[in-house]
Scaffold this active site. Structure first.
Site, PDB file in Angstrom:
ATOM      1  N   LYS A  53      91.948   9.876 -15.462  1.00 41.69           N
ATOM      2  CA  LYS A  53      93.152  10.382 -14.783  1.00 41.69           C
ATOM      3  C   LYS A  53      94.383  10.194 -15.685  1.00 41.69           C
ATOM      4  O   LYS A  53      95.202  11.106 -15.813  1.00 41.69           O
ATOM      5  CB  LYS A  53      93.334   9.662 -13.436  1.00 41.69           C
ATOM      6  CG  LYS A  53      92.311  10.112 -12.383  1.00 41.69           C
ATOM      7  CD  LYS A  53      92.333   9.284 -11.110  1.00 41.69           C
ATOM      8  CE  LYS A  53      91.237   9.732 -10.146  1.00 41.69           C
ATOM      9  NZ  LYS A  53      91.164   8.980  -8.894  1.00 41.69           N
ATOM     10  N   GLN A  97      93.036   3.210  -6.863  1.00 45.74           N
ATOM     11  CA  GLN A  97      91.654   3.667  -6.993  1.00 45.74           C
ATOM     12  C   GLN A  97      90.753   2.919  -6.011  1.00 45.74           C
ATOM     13  O   GLN A  97      90.768   1.690  -5.930  1.00 45.74           O
ATOM     14  CB  GLN A  97      91.173   3.462  -8.445  1.00 45.74           C
ATOM     15  CG  GLN A  97      89.811   4.044  -8.747  1.00 45.74           C
ATOM     16  CD  GLN A  97      89.765   5.573  -8.670  1.00 45.74           C
ATOM     17  OE1 GLN A  97      90.757   6.253  -8.894  1.00 45.74           O
ATOM     18  NE2 GLN A  97      88.607   6.115  -8.365  1.00 45.74           N
ATOM     19  N   ASP A 120      97.049  11.367  -3.114  1.00 45.36           N
ATOM     20  CA  ASP A 120      95.640  11.396  -2.697  1.00 45.36           C
ATOM     21  C   ASP A 120      95.478  12.083  -1.339  1.00 45.36           C
ATOM     22  O   ASP A 120      94.359  12.418  -0.941  1.00 45.36           O
ATOM     23  CB  ASP A 120      95.104   9.960  -2.568  1.00 45.36           C
ATOM     24  CG  ASP A 120      94.345   9.506  -3.807  1.00 45.36           C
ATOM     25  OD1 ASP A 120      93.678  10.351  -4.434  1.00 45.36           O
ATOM     26  OD2 ASP A 120      94.419   8.309  -4.132  1.00 45.36           O
TER      27      ASP A 120
HETATM   28  N1  GUN Z   1      87.648   6.864  -5.369  1.00 45.96           N
HETATM   29  C1  GUN Z   1      86.796   7.922  -5.368  1.00 45.96           C
HETATM   30  N2  GUN Z   1      87.476   9.085  -5.222  1.00 45.96           N
HETATM   31  C2  GUN Z   1      88.783   8.754  -5.124  1.00 45.96           C
HETATM   32  C3  GUN Z   1      89.975   9.517  -4.959  1.00 45.96           C
HETATM   33  O1  GUN Z   1      89.978  10.753  -4.855  1.00 45.96           O
HETATM   34  N3  GUN Z   1      91.130   8.785  -4.901  1.00 45.96           N
HETATM   35  C4  GUN Z   1      91.158   7.423  -4.990  1.00 45.96           C
HETATM   36  N4  GUN Z   1      92.362   6.814  -4.915  1.00 45.96           N
HETATM   37  N5  GUN Z   1      90.073   6.687  -5.130  1.00 45.96           N
HETATM   38  C5  GUN Z   1      88.887   7.356  -5.204  1.00 45.96           C
END
Ligand code: GUN
Length: 298
Positions: A53, A97, A120
């Site tokens: 990311k 995350q 998110d």
């Molecule tokens: N863990 C797995 N997918 C995601 C996501 O789309 N966002 C976040 N913050 N954590 C994740």
């Protein structure tokens, strides 16, 4: 005839190219989109995702900060950091995350993030807005799936979409997104889960099948009808001594058999994964645009 491969890498690159132009325009107006990512603990997959990311941000010109903490971090410290980022002018998007270590309440974390910076799309305010059919931040993986369908010429409108899995990140938000009466949606949606009886009878009816239940190679050719469009959200690690890492990623779909009967299918890796990241970048740019518009109206 083998299925057409829906190339998430290529489609996400096109999206990122158009984001670059938007970001250039924002920069000319004195705004640089900024994303803060927080990682608690040492989950190897989460480390990979957060690094990906941050790298993707850099490539398109988004400013990013990554905060890495040991798994012992007290929940109160994490909430304090989120509060600080909520008020930080150079940060427009915040993501923690998931999964976080068990001691940390994901619910409290989600509630702590300012809904205006919730790139998110997990905050109950944004979930509520989505359910009400109002414009808001939509969660990145479901949004990426919708974009993949549209950009590969598989508009879900009028189709029967069967979603396998009701998890909070994919199945649960994707269902209402796809049945709403909006462009790129308007589908008939069935969600299957562990309580579903006659799974086969339902999956065989799907025009579009989304596999998001986290079970390696679960969907096989006998479970789908010929001509189905298959979106594979699974990212399961399978031991593989022939690779450098000692594992390889496989989806929730048995690609080799299903690709012989499907009309189109996403690969793993290179399908939904890159789209999730592209949508995160897109949401961050959107957050920057909205926050800067609000500021100039002050
Ligand atoms: N863990 C797995 N997918 C995601 C996501 O789309 N966002 C976040 N913050 N954590 C994740």
């Amino acid at each position: 005839m083998p299925a057409e491969i829906i190339d998430g890498k290529k489609i996400s690159s096109e999206i990122k190219e158009s984001l670059k132009e938007k970001i250039e325009d924002l920069k000319k107006g004195g705004e640089v989109p900024g994303l803060a990512a927080i990682l608690v603990g040492d989950n190897p997959a989460s480390q990979v995702y957060v690094n990906m990311k941050a790298k993707a941000c850099e490539k398109v010109g988004i400013f990013s900060e990554v905060y890495r903490y040991p798994k012992e971090l007290p929940e109160s410290e994490l909430l304090k950091k989120i509060d600080e980022l909520n008020r930080k002018k150079t940060i427009h998007g915040i993501l923690v995350q998931f999964p976080t270590p068990r001691r940390i309440s994901e619910e409290k974390v989600i509630l702590a993030i300012d809904p205006k910076k919730d790139v998110d799309g997990f905050h109950p305010f944004n979930v509520g807005m989505m359910l009400a059919g109002k414009p808001t931040f939509l969660p990145c993986t479901p949004l990426g799936i919708q974009e993949l369908l549209l950009r590969s010429g598989n508009d879900p409108s009028g189709k029967h979409v069967v979603i396998l899995g009701r998890g909070s990140l994919v199945g649960r938000p994707l269902a209402p997104m796809l049945y709403q009466k909006t462009k790129g949606a308007n589908a008939t949606v069935t969600v299957c889960h562990t309580g579903t009886k006659d799974l086969l009878g339902i999956t065989k009816q799907a025009d579009i099948l989304v596999a998001a239940m986290g079970r390696a190679k679960f969907v096989t050719a006998d479970m789908v009808k010929p001509g189905v469009v298959v979106i594979d959200v699974g990212t399961n690690r399978m031991e593989d001594s022939t690779t450098k890492s000692g594992y390889r990623l496989v989806g929730d779909v048995d690609f080799d058999s299903v690709s012989q009967v499907a009309k189109a299918i996403t690969p793993v890796p290179g399908g939904v994964g890159p789209m999730t990241i592209a949508m995160l970048l897109s949401n961050t740019v959107k957050a920057c645009e909205m926050l800067s518009t609000n500021r100039s109206a002050d």
